[in-house]
Scaffold this motif. Structure first.
Motif, PDB file in Angstrom:
ATOM      1  N   THR A  48      70.697  75.305   6.066  1.00 20.85           N
ATOM      2  CA  THR A  48      71.010  74.300   5.042  1.00 20.85           C
ATOM      3  C   THR A  48      69.775  73.446   4.800  1.00 20.85           C
ATOM      4  OG1 THR A  48      72.684  72.682   4.341  1.00 20.85           O
ATOM      5  CG2 THR A  48      71.867  72.499   6.609  1.00 20.85           C
ATOM      6  N   HIS A  49      69.862  72.549   3.820  1.00 19.52           N
ATOM      7  CA  HIS A  49      68.729  71.654   3.543  1.00 19.52           C
ATOM      8  C   HIS A  49      68.759  70.453   4.472  1.00 19.52           C
ATOM      9  CE1 HIS A  49      68.336  73.509  -0.644  1.00 19.52           C
ATOM     10  NE2 HIS A  49      67.239  73.794   0.030  1.00 19.52           N
ATOM     11  N   VAL A  50      67.578  69.999   4.861  1.00 21.83           N
ATOM     12  CA  VAL A  50      67.487  68.814   5.717  1.00 21.83           C
ATOM     13  C   VAL A  50      67.979  67.595   4.940  1.00 21.83           C
ATOM     14  CG1 VAL A  50      65.884  67.299   6.965  1.00 21.83           C
ATOM     15  CG2 VAL A  50      65.570  69.795   7.029  1.00 21.83           C
ATOM     16  N   ASP A  51      67.565  67.474   3.665  1.00 22.43           N
ATOM     17  CA  ASP A  51      67.886  66.277   2.872  1.00 22.43           C
ATOM     18  C   ASP A  51      69.342  66.228   2.415  1.00 22.43           C
ATOM     19  OD1 ASP A  51      65.265  65.768   3.125  1.00 22.43           O
ATOM     20  OD2 ASP A  51      64.699  66.565   1.146  1.00 22.43           O
ATOM     21  N   ARG A  52      69.874  67.385   2.134  1.00 24.25           N
ATOM     22  CA  ARG A  52      71.223  67.398   1.559  1.00 24.25           C
ATOM     23  C   ARG A  52      72.025  68.513   2.243  1.00 24.25           C
ATOM     24  NH1 ARG A  52      72.333  69.936  -3.830  1.00 24.25           N
ATOM     25  NH2 ARG A  52      74.410  69.287  -4.470  1.00 24.25           N
ATOM     26  N   PRO A  53      72.385  68.246   3.488  1.00 21.72           N
ATOM     27  CA  PRO A  53      73.016  69.323   4.260  1.00 21.72           C
ATOM     28  C   PRO A  53      74.447  69.593   3.806  1.00 21.72           C
ATOM     29  CG  PRO A  53      72.921  67.318   5.553  1.00 21.72           C
ATOM     30  CD  PRO A  53      72.237  67.010   4.264  1.00 21.72           C
ATOM     31  N   THR A  54      74.886  70.818   4.073  1.00 23.19           N
ATOM     32  CA  THR A  54      76.271  71.161   3.823  1.00 23.19           C
ATOM     33  C   THR A  54      77.111  70.501   4.906  1.00 23.19           C
ATOM     34  OG1 THR A  54      77.808  72.975   3.471  1.00 23.19           O
ATOM     35  CG2 THR A  54      76.132  73.300   5.155  1.00 23.19           C
ATOM     36  N   GLU A  55      78.380  70.307   4.636  1.00 21.13           N
ATOM     37  CA  GLU A  55      79.214  69.587   5.609  1.00 21.13           C
ATOM     38  C   GLU A  55      79.467  70.392   6.861  1.00 21.13           C
ATOM     39  OE1 GLU A  55      82.833  67.972   4.034  1.00 21.13           O
ATOM     40  OE2 GLU A  55      81.701  66.999   2.406  1.00 21.13           O
ATOM     41  N   LYS A  56      79.892  71.659   6.624  1.00 21.06           N
ATOM     42  CA  LYS A  56      80.260  72.481   7.786  1.00 21.06           C
ATOM     43  C   LYS A  56      79.445  73.768   7.790  1.00 21.06           C
ATOM     44  CE  LYS A  56      85.109  71.312   8.056  1.00 21.06           C
ATOM     45  NZ  LYS A  56      86.332  71.858   7.489  1.00 21.06           N
ATOM     46  N   PRO A  57      79.027  74.186   8.972  1.00 24.94           N
ATOM     47  CA  PRO A  57      78.346  75.492   9.039  1.00 24.94           C
ATOM     48  C   PRO A  57      79.363  76.605   8.811  1.00 24.94           C
ATOM     49  CG  PRO A  57      78.643  74.605  11.238  1.00 24.94           C
ATOM     50  CD  PRO A  57      79.148  73.554  10.283  1.00 24.94           C
ATOM     51  N   MET A  58      78.865  77.811   8.604  1.00 25.28           N
ATOM     52  CA  MET A  58      79.731  78.981   8.493  1.00 25.28           C
ATOM     53  C   MET A  58      80.495  79.114   9.807  1.00 25.28           C
ATOM     54  SD  MET A  58      79.030  80.423   5.519  1.00 25.28           S
ATOM     55  CE  MET A  58      79.770  82.028   5.737  1.00 25.28           C
ATOM     56  N   PRO A  59      81.779  79.450   9.745  1.00 22.84           N
ATOM     57  CA  PRO A  59      82.536  79.556  10.992  1.00 22.84           C
ATOM     58  C   PRO A  59      82.170  80.813  11.770  1.00 22.84           C
ATOM     59  CG  PRO A  59      83.893  80.191   9.135  1.00 22.84           C
ATOM     60  CD  PRO A  59      82.585  79.760   8.559  1.00 22.84           C
ATOM     61  N   GLY A  60      82.497  80.821  13.053  1.00 17.07           N
ATOM     62  CA  GLY A  60      82.414  82.061  13.842  1.00 17.07           C
ATOM     63  C   GLY A  60      81.087  82.297  14.531  1.00 17.07           C
ATOM     64  N   PHE A  61      80.213  81.254  14.588  1.00 11.14           N
ATOM     65  CA  PHE A  61      78.947  81.509  15.275  1.00 11.14           C
ATOM     66  C   PHE A  61      79.164  81.673  16.772  1.00 11.14           C
ATOM     67  CE2 PHE A  61      75.352  80.017  17.743  1.00 11.14           C
ATOM     68  CZ  PHE A  61      74.366  80.871  17.281  1.00 11.14           C
ATOM     69  N   LYS A  62      78.544  82.731  17.322  1.00 13.28           N
ATOM     70  CA  LYS A  62      78.588  82.943  18.772  1.00 13.28           C
ATOM     71  C   LYS A  62      77.184  83.243  19.224  1.00 13.28           C
ATOM     72  CE  LYS A  62      81.651  86.308  19.051  1.00 13.28           C
ATOM     73  NZ  LYS A  62      82.462  87.385  19.643  1.00 13.28           N
ATOM     74  N   PRO A  82      85.034  92.353  -5.321  1.00 13.62           N
ATOM     75  CA  PRO A  82      84.911  91.135  -6.125  1.00 13.62           C
ATOM     76  C   PRO A  82      83.483  90.602  -6.118  1.00 13.62           C
ATOM     77  CG  PRO A  82      86.128  90.708  -4.098  1.00 13.62           C
ATOM     78  CD  PRO A  82      85.832  92.171  -4.111  1.00 13.62           C
ATOM     79  N   CYS A  83      83.159  89.853  -7.168  1.00 10.19           N
ATOM     80  CA  CYS A  83      81.854  89.200  -7.167  1.00 10.19           C
ATOM     81  C   CYS A  83      81.916  88.008  -6.216  1.00 10.19           C
ATOM     82  CB  CYS A  83      81.489  88.752  -8.586  1.00 10.19           C
ATOM     83  SG  CYS A  83      82.539  87.423  -9.194  1.00 10.19           S
ATOM     84  N   PRO A  84      80.745  87.532  -5.765  1.00  6.20           N
ATOM     85  CA  PRO A  84      80.758  86.394  -4.831  1.00  6.20           C
ATOM     86  C   PRO A  84      81.245  85.131  -5.533  1.00  6.20           C
ATOM     87  CG  PRO A  84      78.554  87.405  -5.011  1.00  6.20           C
ATOM     88  CD  PRO A  84      79.394  88.000  -6.073  1.00  6.20           C
ATOM     89  N   LYS A  85      81.775  84.216  -4.736  1.00  5.39           N
ATOM     90  CA  LYS A  85      82.093  82.890  -5.271  1.00  5.39           C
ATOM     91  C   LYS A  85      81.050  81.952  -4.690  1.00  5.39           C
ATOM     92  CE  LYS A  85      87.065  83.735  -5.258  1.00  5.39           C
ATOM     93  NZ  LYS A  85      87.011  84.949  -4.385  1.00  5.39           N
ATOM     94  N   GLY A  86      80.825  80.855  -5.362  1.00  3.67           N
ATOM     95  CA  GLY A  86      79.847  79.918  -4.828  1.00  3.67           C
ATOM     96  C   GLY A  86      79.221  79.129  -5.952  1.00  3.67           C
ATOM     97  N   ASP A  87      78.606  78.007  -5.587  1.00  6.19           N
ATOM     98  CA  ASP A  87      78.070  77.098  -6.583  1.00  6.19           C
ATOM     99  C   ASP A  87      76.583  76.882  -6.300  1.00  6.19           C
ATOM    100  OD1 ASP A  87      77.293  75.049  -8.172  1.00  6.19           O
ATOM    101  OD2 ASP A  87      78.797  73.608  -7.436  1.00  6.19           O
ATOM    102  N   PRO A  88      75.718  77.358  -7.198  1.00  7.23           N
ATOM    103  CA  PRO A  88      74.281  77.250  -6.936  1.00  7.23           C
ATOM    104  C   PRO A  88      73.786  75.810  -6.895  1.00  7.23           C
ATOM    105  CG  PRO A  88      74.707  78.278  -9.100  1.00  7.23           C
ATOM    106  CD  PRO A  88      76.034  78.081  -8.444  1.00  7.23           C
ATOM    107  N   SER A  89      74.590  74.864  -7.343  1.00  6.40           N
ATOM    108  CA  SER A  89      74.100  73.483  -7.303  1.00  6.40           C
ATOM    109  C   SER A  89      74.709  72.684  -6.153  1.00  6.40           C
ATOM    110  CB  SER A  89      74.389  72.795  -8.645  1.00  6.40           C
ATOM    111  OG  SER A  89      75.763  72.929  -8.949  1.00  6.40           O
ATOM    112  N   ALA A  90      75.580  73.336  -5.379  1.00  6.81           N
ATOM    113  CA  ALA A  90      76.164  72.652  -4.211  1.00  6.81           C
ATOM    114  C   ALA A  90      75.120  72.577  -3.096  1.00  6.81           C
ATOM    115  CB  ALA A  90      77.396  73.430  -3.745  1.00  6.81           C
ATOM    116  N   PRO A  91      75.404  71.799  -2.019  1.00  5.19           N
ATOM    117  CA  PRO A  91      74.474  71.796  -0.873  1.00  5.19           C
ATOM    118  C   PRO A  91      74.306  73.212  -0.319  1.00  5.19           C
ATOM    119  CG  PRO A  91      76.077  70.027  -0.670  1.00  5.19           C
ATOM    120  CD  PRO A  91      76.521  70.872  -1.833  1.00  5.19           C
ATOM    121  N   LEU A  92      73.108  73.500   0.152  1.00  4.05           N
ATOM    122  CA  LEU A  92      72.784  74.857   0.606  1.00  4.05           C
ATOM    123  C   LEU A  92      73.601  75.266   1.832  1.00  4.05           C
ATOM    124  CD1 LEU A  92      70.974  77.417   0.554  1.00  4.05           C
ATOM    125  CD2 LEU A  92      69.364  76.172   2.012  1.00  4.05           C
ATOM    126  N   LYS A  93      74.172  76.464   1.753  1.00  7.34           N
ATOM    127  CA  LYS A  93      74.863  77.053   2.892  1.00  7.34           C
ATOM    128  C   LYS A  93      74.556  78.549   2.872  1.00  7.34           C
ATOM    129  CE  LYS A  93      79.258  75.956   4.162  1.00  7.34           C
ATOM    130  NZ  LYS A  93      80.745  76.029   4.204  1.00  7.34           N
TER     131      LYS A  93
END
Lengths: 366, 603
Positions: free
Chosen positions: B279-293, B184-195
């Motif tokens: 993410t952006h300092v000014d307009r951060p995303t709400e949650k980081p990507m899950p699963g960071f270790k 599948p092609c990726p999903k995502g919104d180029p105008s949303a907060p950066l993640k």
């Protein structure tokens, strides 16, 4: 010493190659090549100019008389004509008891050779056979007696230890036999199995003495020779007083020497170098230029550090030893304390126990 | 030109040697992302060591275009993954950056342990798996069987799987078409907060850290103020771009669904950990990507320069390697026996070997490495708990109430005929049998729980030799269990050599002690004195050998004044001596240390 010169002439011909031999030598060569070789030797000797006095001359091999006695004498004549030999010049020729003829010994003595090195190796027939030597104990005796009659007072005998099947008893018998026949000098060689020899291929089935036995053999030799009144003047050489080999000592004293013949080594004009080892190439290259058959150009000049290193590694082979300064004495303290080395008159030298592991010690000091 | 529907982000996953890197090369060649002339055998594996071992250690990514049969031009991002269990976490982050994965299976070998482990990882990350059957050119290839295995064991349809020969370049186009259709092609919104997810990074002397990212939402552009959500480091983006086989291609921005890199004059690679979210300092995303270790080192060893004078060189070399390897940890350590060196932590044994080889090869260092150790947890009689990764710090037996050691869950896939021998091996390594599954008539999957310290020595080699190279291994840490542990000391001439001490299970102490003293005896050259070689627990000697005194060491005749040859031999001997370490009066060559680490499985 630096003003004196030794001469080494290499004759790479043999009647037959021995089973352990890895040296450059050519068994069974035709007359033509021997003639050409003698001519080439004469050309290289004539091309060498020096005003130094020659104190020792050594014809080694191979088996020098296999060149042909008359050719050998012509080469020697060239040396006498070209160099100033000192009055007490030591002139040695190596012979193989299996191929030398009694009348050749007379010729050599009359021409001026005054020291004979006889490659006995063993006085036990079964050991001689294993080594591939073409003579018996009895024949060796005949050669020694002929040499004496010919006037060779200074007779050196090579004795080998570590021969397959050899025991301490049979070794002692070989030494006893050589001494009984009036050897004034004994060189001992530990048989080493070299790659490319018949022995190398059979080394697992030869029945070689183990390291411990060989070590005991070395001890036995030192002991026996000492009892016979011989002086252990160099790692593998014993002599009655006055019969030490001047030629060998010259090597160990970092003396200069010129080598003639295929594969002969030289230390001259600031470098250690050697002649090309291939006989035919040597014949082709030997001409008006002494250096033409050598690799002199390729070799480096010895630096001061090189010379210091050689002084140690060569000097410690002799009973005289090396001048001991404070640093050296500190390094050698443990060896002196445990009887591997001794200090006499400001010189450090190895004891019999130390000679036995000389590589171990020397490699730490250089 | 940006059209998220025309983007395909995928990885290739495979067991070692099943042809992953070769397929990657063919894909790039086929789409002219590189010319044939540029193909230097498997360009994705750019480290020399990887090429020699045929394994991929660090992830790389390449972007290339493909004109499909439907007439459209698609943008592919191929993200390569490391292929060894030590790097499992890095694999999972690379997969996280994709929507699909090509699962390459060798038609002559079928499914192996890492095929399964990687397939499960892909499933866990919700990837679309496209099976690819490789090596069909070989006489022993069994395509139908391989398809059946993929369907039965992994549970994905394989009827339409491309059947290829990556080596010969057969049917490569089928694979590319499959990528277009099935992934599948990726999903995502180029105008949303950066993640954006960091899936790799490496240090460049001119640009600082080059951070490889997959943008999930939003857009990252030059001049943006960004924050790494876990490390909290903040930077201003200097450059963004996409990745080709041999170059970085700067561009204005990366948008949702795209894969590329950015730089921001970052000096410290520890600030850009794999798995972190940008993410952006000014307009951060709400949650980081899950699963960071955080990458956690599991295996520790002391690394010392064979020549003590090269300590500083070793330090520089380790620092340089750490620039590119956030999972390498080290701190200075002193050993009475070896002098100054470093205690290093690794993800696993392969990681350790890779680091050692790079130190020796790229920095021309001769190393002495101590026996690897895991982290033990000790509950002391005074009630405190300590974690020990260095035998030198092991408390006295009477101070320890309970010792705990790390346990792994191991999965081994092997041809049925070797099951007996491998079970014996696992039993010998204190394994607990869990279960056994028959994959097919020929292959069996074994599950064991094994102490980690039993597999960090030579388990993998033993497994290979017992299965003629066919068995494969995958493992993960599952926790700690109580264990009877002892510290074994080695004494030379009566003195403990700290660098040779190690921690071992009490039941294994005697046989291992025996083998070590024998190995040392064989590898320590004879010296002036007789040298006792002993192994001890506490004060009690449990094994002894003797290196006899040197009796004879003398050169043969000096032939015709050939002094040069003699000199060379002695100089060589001198060089050998220089490399030796002196303990009291005993000299030990570096080989002796190595020999102790490489105890054979036999005996």
């Amino acid at each position: 010493m630096p003003d004196e010169l030794s001469i080494y002439v290499h004759i790479p011909f043999c009647a037959r190659k021995c089973n352990y031999c890895a040296f450059y030598s050519l068994p069974g060569c035709g007359e033509q090549i021997k003639r050409d070789y003698a001519d080439a030797l004469i050309r290289q000797i004539n091309a060498f100019q020096t005003d130094k006095t020659v104190r020792t001359v050594y014809f080694g091999g191979g088996t020098p008389p296999v060149l042909g006695a008359q050719r050998l004498l012509s080469v020697f004549e060239t040396i006498k004509n070209n160099f100033l030999l000192s009055a007490d010049c030591e002139i040695t020729v190596e012979v193989n008891p299996g191929s030398v003829k009694p009348d050749e010994l007379t010729l050599l003595r009359e021409a001026g050779f005054n020291r004979l090195s006889v490659g006995m190796q063993s006085a036990v027939d079964s050991e001689l056979k294993i080594l591939g030597r073409q003579y018996t104990r009895a024949h060796f005796q005949t050669i020694m007696e002929s040499a004496q009659s010919a006037g060779f007072e200074n007779r050196s005998v090579d004795v080998m230890f570590g021969i397959p099947g050899q025991t301490k008893e049979s070794l002692q018998e070989s030494l006893r036999f050589a001494l009984g026949l009036g050897a004034a000098h004994i060189s001992i060689y530990n048989l080493t199995i070299e790659e490319g020899t018949p022995f190398f291929r059979q080394k697992d089935v030869l029945g070689l003495p183990d390291e411990e036995t060989e070590s005991e053999m070395y001890d036995l030799i030192c002991e026996t020779m000492q009892k016979a009144g011989f002086h252990h003047y160099e790692i593998s050489n014993f002599a009655l007083s006055g019969f030490e080999s001047k030629h060998n000592l010259h090597y160990w004293a970092c003396g200069r020497y010129a080598g003639f013949g295929a594969a002969a080594h030289s230390y001259y004009n600031g470098k250690r170098f050697s002649n090309v080892s291939d006989v035919e190439k040597y014949i082709a290259l030997a001409g008006d230029d002494y250096y033409a058959p050598t690799d002199y150009e390729k070799q480096p000049f010895l630096t001061e550090d090189d010379q210091k290193e050689e002084y140690i590694l060569l000097g410690l082979r002799t009973s005289k030893g090396i001048k001991a300064d404070k640093t050296l004495l500190d390094k050698c303290k443990k060896y002196v304390e445990h009887g591997y080395a001794q200090v006499r008159n400001g010189y450090l030298s190895l004891t019999d126990k130390g000679y036995r592991i000389s590589n171990y010690i020397i490699s730490e000091l250089i | 030109m940006y059209d998220i529907k025309k983007i395909r982000n995928f990885s290739i996953i495979a067991h070692i040697d099943h042809g992953k890197s070769t397929l990657a090369d063919r894909l790039l060649e086929f789409t002219h992302a590189v010319s044939e002339r540029e193909v230097v055998d498997q360009m994705l594996d750019s480290m020399e060591l990887e090429r020699e071992r045929g394994i991929t250690i660090k992830a790389r990514a390449v972007r290339f275009d493909y004109k499909a049969d439907d007439g459209e031009i698609y943008t592919f991002n191929l993200i390569d993954t490391p292929g060894h269990v030590d790097f499992g976490y890095e694999v999972s982050r690379s997969l996280k950056a994709c929507e699909g994965a090509l699962l390459v299976v060798d038609a002559t070998q079928g499914i192996q342990a890492q095929t399964l482990a990687n397939a499960y990882l892909a499933v866990d990350n919700d990837l679309e798996i496209v099976p690819v059957i490789n090596k069909i050119d070989l006489a022993s290839a069994d395509v139908e069987m391989t398809k059946r295995e993929i369907e039965d064991i992994i549970g994905i349809p394989a009827e339409d799987a491309p059947c290829i020969s990556a080596k010969l370049g057969t049917n490569i186009k089928d694979v590319l078409e499959k990528v277009v259709k099935d992934i599948p092609c990726p999903k995502g919104d180029p105008s949303a907060p950066l993640k954006a997810l960091i899936f790799d990074s490496f240090y460049d002397a001119y640009k600082g850290v080059i951070v490889y990212i997959r943008v999930f939402d939003g857009t990252i552009a030059v001049g943006d103020k960004i924050r790494m959500m876990n490390s909290c480091a903040e930077y201003e983006v200097v450059e963004v771009g996409t990745l080709s086989a041999f170059h970085l291609n700067p561009c204005a921005a990366l948008r949702a669904g795209e894969v590329g890199y950015f730089t921001a004059s970052i000096k410290n690679i520890q600030e850009t950990e794999v798995g972190d979210t940008v993410t952006h300092v000014d307009r951060p995303t709400e949650k980081p990507m899950p699963g960071f270790k955080k990458a956690i080192p599991m295996v520790f060893a002391g690394i010392y320069p064979a020549d003590g004078a090269r300590y500083e060189d070793l330090k520089d070399a380790l620092e340089k390697l750490r620039l590119n390897d956030a999972s390498l940890v080290f701190e200075p350590e002193t050993s009475a026996a070896l002098g100054f060196g470093f205690r290093c932590g690794f993800l696993g044994l392969l990681h350790m070997e890779v680091i050692e080889e790079r130190l020796e090869r790229e920095f021309d260092l001769d190393l002495i490495t101590t026996a690897p150790s895991v982290i033990y947890e000790l509950k002391l009689v005074n009630g405190s708990v300590v974690r020990i990764d260095n035998p030198s710090n092991y408390p006295k037996p009477e101070e320890i109430e309970t010792a705990f050691e790390p346990i792994v869950k191991a999965s081994i896939i092997t041809p049925a005929e070797y099951v007996g021998s491998i079970m014996e091996l696992c039993q010998d390594r204190r394994g607990t049998f869990k279960d056994m599954k028959y994959i097919d008539a020929n292959r069996t999957e074994l599950h064991y729980e094994l102490p980690l310290n039993e597999i960090i020595y030579d388990f993998f080699d033993a497994l290979k030799s017992r299965s003629k190279g066919y068995a494969s291994l995958d493992y993960e840490i599952i926790g700690y269990k109580p264990s009877k542990l002892v510290k074994l000391d080695i004494l030379l001439n009566g003195d403990i050599v700290d660098a040779l001490s190690f921690i071992v299970h009490a039941d294994k102490a005697y046989p291992r002690a025996r083998r070590i003293v024998e190995k040392l005896k064989d590898n320590i050259p004879r010296q002036l004195f007789e040298i006792p070689v002993q192994a001890a627990i506490g004060g009690k000697i449990i094994a002894r050998e003797t290196v006899k005194a040197l009796r004879k060491d003398v050169l043969a005749k000096c032939y015709g004044g050939d002094i040069t040859r003699k000199k060379k031999l002695l100089e060589k001997q001198k060089e050998g001596k220089k490399r030796m370490r002196t303990f009291g009066t005993v000299q030990v060559p570096p080989e002796a240390f190595m020999a102790v680490l490489k105890l054979d499985d036999e005996s």
